[in-house]
Structures are given as structure tokens and as C-alpha cells.
Design a protein around this motif. Sequence first.
Motif: not given
Length: 611
Positions: A435-441
Amino acid sequence: MSQYLEIAKGIHSWLHSLQVADEPVHAQVADNHFDFKISHPVDGEITARHPVTESVFSSNGIALRPISQSGRNATLAVHDGGGIYDPLDGRVPGEHYGASHFALLSAILFAETHEPNYLDCARRAIDFHLRTSPSEYRPMSEWMYHWDFQNYAFCLTYRLLQEHLSAEDRMRWQQGLKNWKTNHRNKLTNWAAMRAWAFAERRDLLGTILDSPKVDWNLRYVAKARSSDGCFDDNHNLSRPIQYHIFTVAILHRIHLLRPDARLKRWVADGIEYFLPFVDPDGDFNYLGRGHEQIFGYGAAIYALEAGQQENLDPSLGSLAGKLCDYLMQFQRGDHFPLVLNDRQDEERAGWYDYHHLTVYNAFLGAWLGLAHLLRTPRQAKQPVVPVKSTWISEPTQTAIYSKPEYFAAFYGGLPEYLCEGGITPHHLWWKDVGCIFSCPGGPTPDRFGKNSYGNERNFFAPIAKNGVGWIAPANGTRSEFLPDDDALTMTYDCGLYTLTRKVRFAEDAIAFEDEVEFLRDVKFEEFRLFNLPIETNKLRVQTLSPEKVQLSGRGSCLAIEFQGDVLPVEQLEFIESAKGQVQTLAKRLLDFSANAGDKRRISYRMTASE
């Protein structure tokens, strides 16, 4: 009935339950006070008291206005009647565009179902708009009045309902359309596009000849913000959020429908083509720039993709719109949606900006899903989504997206206006079966529409540091290098006290990072993090945590991060309320760290799926 219309009907039902009653209120006058009962959309019938006044006043979040008084009897008009009460704000955010978009949504549903309730809802909402817009909803709010959003919604509502209005209402609505104002000082691209659209609608509806050059004038602003790759900056060379890009594309299609134009059609086609690589395998796209994961962007994007399908740009665009809709539906809460798509409660406002209102954005989403429904045409068969090429690079906008069978990674050079448009960090990183590991910094900040935000300066997958002034992240600065190719990417970012260089190599099943920090002067930091990765606490679990390796488990598989030669421990540190919900940072850090000018620190690590 399409899925879009079903969702829109649910949103309408929720908003209708919050529409303020508009029947006059009888009050008793005693001890120089009004004593009265009001019908409250959330709390039911309420007994209330307020000092006698001749001005508009608020009671329990509902604005009232005295209209007559005789002895001990008075009559109060419900100034907010027909408006949409926001249960989180405890008031009607009348300076925004919730009521006008609720009117548009009601008009679309009436046009499709012919149920008189929808016509009544629209009339009452437009009555609220006509009553409160001349004062720009003052003194109830000092926020900027959103004329440009209101105007296009009012035009479309009138277009859909004009044949069902009485002669008197038709004249009142036409006069309201003629008397509107605009937010002409706002030069953001999506606002200029809205003005162009509203003028085009009014010209078509009322024959106002002078509106034609106003359409062209505002489209000049839009043209200036357009890159050769089809992207529309929202603030030219300062801010480039994907949400406002696709909203601008959707608006341009509406103008093209009114006045067919080969140039506008090309802008729409190029804008959709630019957008497509941003969609990850789950249907998530809204991770770059101001607008992180907001339902606003999903409503606009679904419409734009359906518009592309209608214009015969690609037979699979309708299926891709459905994929975005499926992603959106995962977050539905009864009949409404969280303003920012995450698992936090609405009251927590995780990832919100100060100008956000739950009801306003749901009304916007419902209206644009309704417009998308009106575009849909019968299809012989569902066309599969056509995958974009494995590496997509845009040199004009300094963007690179690597879409492999095992992962999806989006990088961006960065622009200076907002913390959420930093460089170096991935803007989105997704792994198959994890799935998503990292997003939207980044995110909102106390000085930029985020008075209650906390910790977003640490919401970066990149080295960060803290000195006596605060946290230093690779954002709001100057990018000096962004060099992508098919299997590698080199970026540098000037953070003032030091320069970050990140080299990323993309294999079919792994990503390798090499980070270097070069200090530009003698420095002393309270804390220096050579590795910093915020992860979603409800989606990922830490299985292994050692100086050599981090292992994360997700949807059924694991991701390993293996460090090469670095002996610092990996720590689980602070929690941050980001647009993705609650995240916790994993970091390798040094406390009370000093370095001399010219010193360098390096770290290398590799990401790959693991058992």
C-alpha cells in the motif's frame, strides 16, 4: 441511474437535513430582550434569548434579522434561511459557496428526477444567496466572499431551472445575475478560469454583450499559467497543485461546451494527458500541492475524465473516472464524505486548511458528480484502464513518475509558495501488496492557512534539521537541480544552511536512495535527522527496527528498508496529523549536532519487497 448520481443524491440528503428553515420567527419582547424559539437543523427546536437590536444577529449559530416590532411582539426573519448549517463550524459559512452548489446539485437532481422537493431546495438556497450576497455575508463573517465560485453555480442553476420559475422569480434571479461582483483581484489560475466561465454562461443566458471580452481577458491569465506539457500552474512558477490543475481543465471544458474552440479543446486534451500519470494503482492522485486528498479534487477529476471520454480523447477515460470514484467511496461516512480523505474523525480536521468547511466541500463534490453524470453517454462495454508508460517525465514542470509492476513513485522539483510543494522527498510512494508507504509531504502551516497545524515541517521523506528558529525541511526554498531519466533521478535542494542531494535508482522491484548533505557554513542543530520517514499508523506496522533494517507490513506483504553502513538506530518518534491521517516518523537522528562549512554526511538505503 449512474453511480455518480446515487452518490450525489446521498450528499444532497445530508445537506438538506442541514438547510436552515426560513419561516419567520415570532418573538416576545421583555426586559429589552427578544424571547423566541427557532428550528435548529441539528438541535431541533431551541428556546433562545437575545438583546433587542435592529441589526442582524446570531443565535445558536443561526443569523436572524428583526423585521417588525409592535409593543411586546416582534417578528424576526431568518437571515440564514435556505443556507446550509455546518455542524463542525456551528454556523452557516455563508461567505463560501455551500448554498450555491447545493442549489446547483438540487437543480441537477430535479432535472433528472422531476421531484418537486429538489426544486424547492434550489429555490430556497438561491433566495439565501440573493439575500446575503449584497453584503458579502457581513457582519456574520469577515472572510473573503467567494463570488467566483458562487457565480458559475448560480448561472448553471438558473439555466437548469429557468423554465420552472415563476415570472417574478425569473426576474429576481436575472437581476441577481446582473448585479454580481467578482474576485477580480485574485489572479490564481482556477479563479480566473471560473470568472471566464461565469461570464461565458451569463453572456449565453442573458445576452450581456460586454461579457464576451471579459471571458477572453480572464482566459489570458489562464494561458499565461499553462506549460508546454499541458499543466496549469495555479500561481505561475510559485504553486502547481494537481488538484487545481484538473479543476481548471474541467472549467475549460465547460467553456468549450458553450463556445466551441479548437484552442480550448486542445488545452483540455493536453491537461487530461498531463493528469493521467498521477493516478496510482489504487485510484489515488491528489498528493501534490495545496489540496492534498481533498474531495474537491476528486469531484473535478471525475468530471474532467468523463469530459475527455465525451470528447473521444480516449475510450478508457470513463473507466479511469470510475476507478477514482471507487477510491473515493472507500471513505464515505453515511451520506457525506470527509473533506480530506483519511480515517480521522471530521472534528479532528486532519490535513485541513483554515478556509475549509465540511458542508461546502461536500456540496461542491455533489454538484460536480452531478455534472459528470450529465456528461455520461451509453457505452457498449467497459473499456479497461490503459496503463501509462512506466516512466513519465515532464521537464517543464520538473516532475517524474515511475510506475513499475511492484511500485509507484512520484517526485517533483518543488516550488516555493507552500510547504506542501517541497523537493527531494517523494510526493507519493506506493508498493504492491503493501500500500501507500508515504504521501502528501508538508501541509498547512501556522502562517499559511494552518493556525492549528502541528508538525508538518517534519512530514517529509527526506533529511531535516532543527535549530533555534525551528525545523528546516526541503521546502519553500530554491531547487537547483532535477535530472531524471528512465531508471535514475538526481535532485539537489538548497535549504539555506546546507544543500541536499538525493540520487535515486529505480529497478523493476527495488528503489535505491543515496542522500548527501553538504553544509554551507558552520552550523549547530538541536537535532539533525539524516533519515526521516513518516508512515501511516493505521495502514503500516513496524515488524523490524534495527540500525541495519526496517521492515514494514501492510496489506498482506512486507517492505524492507536496508541501510548500508550506517550504525545510527532507527527510532519511532512523533505523531503528526497529516492529510493521510495520523503518521509517525521513523528516523535516524543526532542530537546537539555540529558541523563545519564543507562537511558532508551521507546515507544509502534500498527498498524492496520482503517475506
